[in-house]
Design a protein around this motif. Structure first.
Motif, PDB file in Angstrom:
ATOM      1  N   LEU A   8      30.025  40.794 106.619  1.00  0.00           N
ATOM      2  CA  LEU A   8      29.929  40.953 108.066  1.00  0.00           C
ATOM      3  C   LEU A   8      29.387  39.708 108.764  1.00  0.00           C
ATOM      4  CD1 LEU A   8      28.444  44.574 108.322  1.00  0.00           C
ATOM      5  CD2 LEU A   8      30.793  43.870 108.837  1.00  0.00           C
ATOM      6  N   LEU A   9      28.484  39.006 108.069  1.00  0.00           N
ATOM      7  CA  LEU A   9      27.796  37.872 108.686  1.00  0.00           C
ATOM      8  C   LEU A   9      27.970  36.635 107.810  1.00  0.00           C
ATOM      9  CD1 LEU A   9      25.952  37.074 111.088  1.00  0.00           C
ATOM     10  CD2 LEU A   9      23.991  37.597 109.624  1.00  0.00           C
ATOM     11  N   PRO A  10      28.981  35.818 108.087  1.00  0.00           N
ATOM     12  CA  PRO A  10      29.228  34.623 107.273  1.00  0.00           C
ATOM     13  C   PRO A  10      28.079  33.610 107.357  1.00  0.00           C
ATOM     14  CG  PRO A  10      31.152  35.190 108.604  1.00  0.00           C
ATOM     15  CD  PRO A  10      30.019  36.022 109.110  1.00  0.00           C
ATOM     16  N   GLU A  11      28.012  32.724 106.385  1.00  0.00           N
ATOM     17  CA  GLU A  11      26.979  31.691 106.363  1.00  0.00           C
ATOM     18  C   GLU A  11      26.983  30.880 107.655  1.00  0.00           C
ATOM     19  OE1 GLU A  11      27.115  29.064 103.079  1.00  0.00           O
ATOM     20  OE2 GLU A  11      26.904  30.632 101.573  1.00  0.00           O
ATOM     21  N   GLY A  12      25.788  30.648 108.184  1.00  0.00           N
ATOM     22  CA  GLY A  12      25.652  29.804 109.372  1.00  0.00           C
ATOM     23  C   GLY A  12      25.752  30.540 110.683  1.00  0.00           C
ATOM     24  N   LEU A  13      26.210  31.806 110.650  1.00  0.00           N
ATOM     25  CA  LEU A  13      26.348  32.567 111.883  1.00  0.00           C
ATOM     26  C   LEU A  13      25.129  33.467 112.077  1.00  0.00           C
ATOM     27  CD1 LEU A  13      30.157  33.453 111.972  1.00  0.00           C
ATOM     28  CD2 LEU A  13      28.963  31.366 112.679  1.00  0.00           C
ATOM     29  N   LEU A  14      25.009  33.995 113.289  1.00  0.00           N
ATOM     30  CA  LEU A  14      23.803  34.754 113.623  1.00  0.00           C
ATOM     31  C   LEU A  14      24.135  36.100 114.264  1.00  0.00           C
ATOM     32  CD1 LEU A  14      23.459  34.475 116.955  1.00  0.00           C
ATOM     33  CD2 LEU A  14      22.741  32.179 116.339  1.00  0.00           C
ATOM     34  N   ALA A  15      23.117  36.945 114.333  1.00  0.00           N
ATOM     35  CA  ALA A  15      23.246  38.250 114.991  1.00  0.00           C
ATOM     36  C   ALA A  15      21.866  38.657 115.482  1.00  0.00           C
ATOM     37  CB  ALA A  15      23.807  39.293 114.033  1.00  0.00           C
ATOM     38  N   ASP A  16      21.856  39.562 116.456  1.00  0.00           N
ATOM     39  CA  ASP A  16      20.571  39.996 116.994  1.00  0.00           C
ATOM     40  C   ASP A  16      20.160  41.340 116.384  1.00  0.00           C
ATOM     41  OD1 ASP A  16      22.218  41.804 118.330  1.00  0.00           O
ATOM     42  OD2 ASP A  16      22.112  40.744 120.235  1.00  0.00           O
ATOM     43  N   ALA A  17      18.927  41.739 116.707  1.00  0.00           N
ATOM     44  CA  ALA A  17      18.369  42.958 116.123  1.00  0.00           C
ATOM     45  C   ALA A  17      19.209  44.186 116.453  1.00  0.00           C
ATOM     46  CB  ALA A  17      16.935  43.137 116.615  1.00  0.00           C
ATOM     47  N   ALA A  18      19.764  44.233 117.662  1.00  0.00           N
ATOM     48  CA  ALA A  18      20.586  45.383 118.055  1.00  0.00           C
ATOM     49  C   ALA A  18      21.802  45.512 117.155  1.00  0.00           C
ATOM     50  CB  ALA A  18      21.000  45.249 119.522  1.00  0.00           C
ATOM     51  N   TRP A  19      22.410  44.395 116.807  1.00  0.00           N
ATOM     52  CA  TRP A  19      23.581  44.412 115.925  1.00  0.00           C
ATOM     53  C   TRP A  19      23.187  44.912 114.538  1.00  0.00           C
ATOM     54  CZ3 TRP A  19      24.763  41.960 111.310  1.00  0.00           C
ATOM     55  CH2 TRP A  19      26.095  42.010 110.908  1.00  0.00           C
ATOM     56  N   PHE A  20      22.101  44.383 114.006  1.00  0.00           N
ATOM     57  CA  PHE A  20      21.653  44.807 112.674  1.00  0.00           C
ATOM     58  C   PHE A  20      21.388  46.305 112.638  1.00  0.00           C
ATOM     59  CE2 PHE A  20      20.819  40.287 112.004  1.00  0.00           C
ATOM     60  CZ  PHE A  20      21.199  40.128 110.675  1.00  0.00           C
ATOM     61  N   THR A  21      20.736  46.822 113.668  1.00  0.00           N
ATOM     62  CA  THR A  21      20.441  48.252 113.715  1.00  0.00           C
ATOM     63  C   THR A  21      21.729  49.069 113.779  1.00  0.00           C
ATOM     64  OG1 THR A  21      18.327  47.834 114.832  1.00  0.00           O
ATOM     65  CG2 THR A  21      19.254  50.054 115.009  1.00  0.00           C
ATOM     66  N   ALA A  22      22.659  48.634 114.620  1.00  0.00           N
ATOM     67  CA  ALA A  22      23.936  49.346 114.757  1.00  0.00           C
ATOM     68  C   ALA A  22      24.721  49.345 113.452  1.00  0.00           C
ATOM     69  CB  ALA A  22      24.760  48.727 115.877  1.00  0.00           C
ATOM     70  N   ARG A  49      22.223  33.941 109.030  1.00  0.00           N
ATOM     71  CA  ARG A  49      22.485  33.811 107.597  1.00  0.00           C
ATOM     72  C   ARG A  49      22.414  32.323 107.261  1.00  0.00           C
ATOM     73  NH1 ARG A  49      27.174  35.309 104.244  1.00  0.00           N
ATOM     74  NH2 ARG A  49      26.480  34.640 102.187  1.00  0.00           N
ATOM     75  N   PRO A  50      21.514  31.901 106.377  1.00  0.00           N
ATOM     76  CA  PRO A  50      21.324  30.460 106.119  1.00  0.00           C
ATOM     77  C   PRO A  50      22.618  29.759 105.729  1.00  0.00           C
ATOM     78  CG  PRO A  50      19.602  31.740 105.069  1.00  0.00           C
ATOM     79  CD  PRO A  50      20.613  32.732 105.569  1.00  0.00           C
ATOM     80  N   LEU A  51      22.746  28.547 106.210  1.00  0.00           N
ATOM     81  CA  LEU A  51      23.900  27.718 105.891  1.00  0.00           C
ATOM     82  C   LEU A  51      23.526  26.807 104.736  1.00  0.00           C
ATOM     83  CD1 LEU A  51      26.788  26.811 106.730  1.00  0.00           C
ATOM     84  CD2 LEU A  51      25.691  25.113 108.198  1.00  0.00           C
ATOM     85  N   LYS A  52      24.271  26.880 103.651  1.00  0.00           N
ATOM     86  CA  LYS A  52      23.991  26.041 102.492  1.00  0.00           C
ATOM     87  C   LYS A  52      24.595  24.663 102.705  1.00  0.00           C
ATOM     88  CE  LYS A  52      23.948  29.990  99.318  1.00  0.00           C
ATOM     89  NZ  LYS A  52      24.646  30.648  98.176  1.00  0.00           N
ATOM     90  N   THR A  53      23.732  23.663 102.730  1.00  0.00           N
ATOM     91  CA  THR A  53      24.179  22.292 102.925  1.00  0.00           C
ATOM     92  C   THR A  53      23.826  21.481 101.680  1.00  0.00           C
ATOM     93  OG1 THR A  53      23.724  22.510 105.291  1.00  0.00           O
ATOM     94  CG2 THR A  53      24.054  20.270 104.435  1.00  0.00           C
TER      95      THR A  53
END
Length: 285
Positions: A8-22, A49-53
């Motif tokens: 659902l959440l690829p590396e390097g992308l973000l989401a807020d608490a509301a999304w996680f709860t939903a 989600r941390p981006l591996k560099t």
């Protein structure tokens, strides 16, 4: 649950608490993922989600504004696109669209942006605009639904012309698509910022460089545009620079309103479009 989150959440992308709860990830589970390094905090209530560099495994990779926008569009499913000056820069007009001071990223949406968006720590400041105030049709939400089909490979070549005023391009190593206004729509969005956030001279330089435009798309957008000021300004600039596409504009049905519009103090009144323009179009104001 973790495998599902990775999808659902690829590396390097973000989401807020509301999304996680939903999505079924309560705060207790988020805390566990944060402590184990599967998530990293961006700001209060927003996680990435941390981006591996390679070579920087122990350092937090910088968050770029493109990753924020892609997260809004693909993860959070928010009807928000890149527009105005920023879309023109992405379209190759960066040398025309130079700006003094801190960089601004102009985003347009069908609905109110999340409260954290303009506070997120990135290299530029985000300016959010209500797309519905400028255009009646062309819903951004519909275009983003189509984008899902593009990602799935169902209609890769048609997306840019489905709505006529939105297009997309790839970004970063993840090759994620980012949705933005076409140059026709972006130019109208920029003109809406005159004279408060953009200068007449800047708009003039951009219009001079706007050699390739779809007359059909531009005509549809002008009819759909709610702003009399924007339509009059665009047509004034179009007549001034007289590119080959200007003669192919279909001006029927473009409502230019009535009465004069005082846009620039100390300017002269253009008799055709009834707007005040600077005496010297090449001046910086």
């Amino acid at each position: 649950m973790l495998n599902r989150l990775q999808r659902l959440l690829p590396e390097g992308l973000l989401a807020d608490a509301a999304w996680f709860t939903a999505e079924g990830y309560p705060s207790s589970l988020r805390s566990r993922y944060l402590s184990s390094g599967w998530l990293e905090p961006v700001m209060r209530g927003v996680f990435r989600r941390p981006l591996k560099t390679p070579g920087l495994e122990h350092k937090k990779a910088p968050l770029r504004w493109q990753q924020v926008v892609i997260s809004l569009q693909l993860v959070l499913k928010r009807p928000i696109v890149v527009g105005g000056r920023t879309a023109l820069e992405l379209d190759g007009f960066g040398h025309y669209a130079s700006s003094a001071g801190p960089r601004e990223i102009h985003l347009y949406g069908d609905e109110r942006a999340p409260g954290w968006l303009t506070k997120i720590p990135i290299e530029a400041s985000i300016v959010f605009h209500n797309a519905r105030k400028l255009f009646r049709a062309e819903p951004i939400s519909d275009a983003l639904e189509r984008l899902m089909s593009v990602i799935a490979g169902d209609e890769p070549s048609q997306f840019a012309t489905i709505h006529g005023s939105l297009t997309w391009m790839r970004f970063g190593d993840g090759d994620w698509p980012i949705v933005l206004s076409t140059r026709e729509r972006a130019m109208l969005e920029l003109l809406d910022e005159l004279p408060d956030r953009e200068t007449f001279h800047q708009a003039d330089v951009l219009m001079e460089g706007l050699v390739n435009v779809s007359p059909k798309r531009m005509s549809v957008l002008l009819r759909d545009c709610r702003s009399v000021k924007v339509k009059r300004l665009f047509l004034w600039f179009a007549d001034r620079h007289a590119h080959a596409w200007v003669g192919r504009l279909d001006r029927r049905g473009i409502d230019l309103g009535s009465g004069k519009r005082m846009l620039f103090k100390g300017g002269r009144l253009d008799p055709t479009y009834q707007i005040t323009v600077p005496e010297d179009p090449n001046a910086g104001g």
